[in-house]
Scaffold this active site. Structure first.
Site, PDB file in Angstrom:
ATOM      1  CB  ALA A 177      56.292 -13.493  59.555  1.00 46.48           C
ATOM      2  CG  HIS A 178      55.661 -19.745  58.707  1.00 45.37           C
ATOM      3  ND1 HIS A 178      56.937 -19.834  59.475  1.00 45.37           N
ATOM      4  CD2 HIS A 178      55.279 -21.065  58.956  1.00 45.37           C
ATOM      5  CE1 HIS A 178      57.084 -20.769  60.265  1.00 45.37           C
ATOM      6  NE2 HIS A 178      55.949 -21.700  59.921  1.00 45.37           N
ATOM      7  CB  CYS A 302      60.324 -28.500  65.013  1.00 42.45           C
ATOM      8  SG  CYS A 302      60.652 -29.735  66.355  1.00 42.45           S
TER       9      CYS A 302
END
Length: 357
Positions: A177-178, A302
């Site tokens: 979602a972010h 990441c």
């Protein structure tokens, strides 16, 4: 966070705090709100609400999804075929059973080699990102899905959902979602009907055991509000962001010597750009740009806090030293882009002079 998410979150904290599996009034209210949010998210992804599971992050969705699909196909095999530029969560989940397939200099997978790898005995699942988190290059998901035939295709769409149409042909999809302006702490795992899963931990009554504990209802509502709002803005924002990234792609190598701009210049996400500067330390460059008011990253997308060389750039065979990843948000203005291009040459020149270059 998208303004729509912030507004929804503040409202939902008061009304959606309860455990949605409980039968009291507050629990039933939370269940209604959660069901509504799930329906909105599922519609945006293009699945039925009962095909969408909520997790605590995109990383958790990747780990839970890959392990659950692989466990369900253990009689067929345990190997995970994946590209060399996947998110670290995919690489770690695949582990020693991972079969890597290389990419070209733009970051696009060798489709023929991928198809050959998937057809070998012992393959449980194939994993390909929809678009890369660092360089923005899209992968040909629909074509790869055809090559996979009976092997489930797991797609990490974290970088693209909310920015690009959801691709076709996948069996399992993960999102976060972010990435579209929702709150951190909400991940999505979509599993198409007909795809078998076997979660690695004991099942409970929530999310079929794919995410232990009851979902964060307020944040899930905020995530749904953000995605709905972001999709409504997507056409205009994408056009704007693509033009601005194109400008940065032109100006940076023209004004800064020994710079390599990477990724596909056309078939890419509209808002992401990575370039690498020879003779420049990535940490020094990020710190100097931060002092000028620019929040950029270096290293792998990441694992950027470790400032390790990007495994994505290394797999592409391009310069990994002094890389900078720029991503535009809905709040970015052209003046920000223009000033970034103006201050960057002086910063790079100063850092190089400090090390005698």
């Amino acid at each position: 966070m998208h303004p729509a998410a912030r507004e929804m979150l503040l409202s939902a904290v008061d009304s959606g705090w309860a455990d949605p599996v409980r039968l009291h009034h507050e629990g039933r209210t939370a269940r209604l709100l959660l069901d509504n949010a799930r329906a909105v998210l599922a519609d945006a992804i293009g699945v039925r609400p009962d095909e969408l599971y909520l997790t605590t992050s995109g990383t958790t969705a990747i780990q839970a999804g890959l392990s659950a699909v692989r466990a369900a196909r253990r009689r067929v095999g345990t190997q995970v075929v994946h590209t060399t530029v996947e998110h670290s969560a995919v690489l770690h989940s695949a582990g020693d059973e991972g079969v890597e397939v290389g990419v070209d200099i733009r970051g696009r997978v060798d489709q023929e080699a991928f198809a050959d790898a998937v057809r070998r005995p012992g393959v449980a699942v194939a994993a390909v990102q929809s678009a890369n988190h660092e360089v923005g290059t899209r992968q040909p998901i629909a074509a790869i899905a055809e090559d996979c035939e009976d092997v489930p295709l797991f797609v990490d769409a974290s970088a693209s959902v909310g920015h690009d149409p959801v691709p076709e042909g996948w069996s399992v999809l993960a999102a976060s979602a972010h990435k579209w302006g929702g709150p951190a702490g909400v991940g999505l795992l979509a599993v198409r009907k007909g795809t078998r899963i076997a979660p690695a931990w004991p099942m409970d009554e929530r999310e079929d055991g794919l995410s232990p504990g009851f979902p964060d209802v307020p944040n899930t509502l905020a995530a749904a509000a953000a995605l709905q709002a972001r999709l409504g803005e997507a056409e205009e924002l994408n056009k704007q962001h693509r033009a601005w990234i194109d400008e940065v792609r032109r100006r940076v190598p023209a004004d800064v010597p020994d710079v390599e701009v990477v990724g596909d210049p056309d078939d890419r996400l509209p808002h992401i750009l990575t370039f690498s500067c020879l003779y420049v330390d990535g940490e020094a460059l990020v710190t100097a740009l931060d002092a000028e008011g620019f929040a950029v990253s270096s290293g792998s997308a990441c694992t950027s806090s470790t400032l390790k060389p990007s495994h994505v750039l290394a797999a592409m065979g391009v310069l990994t030293h002094g890389n900078v990843r720029v991503s535009l948000s809905r709040e970015t203005r052209y003046d920000d882009v223009d000033r970034f291009c103006q201050v960057l040459p002086g910063i790079v020149q100063r850092i190089r002079a400090e090390v005698g270059m």
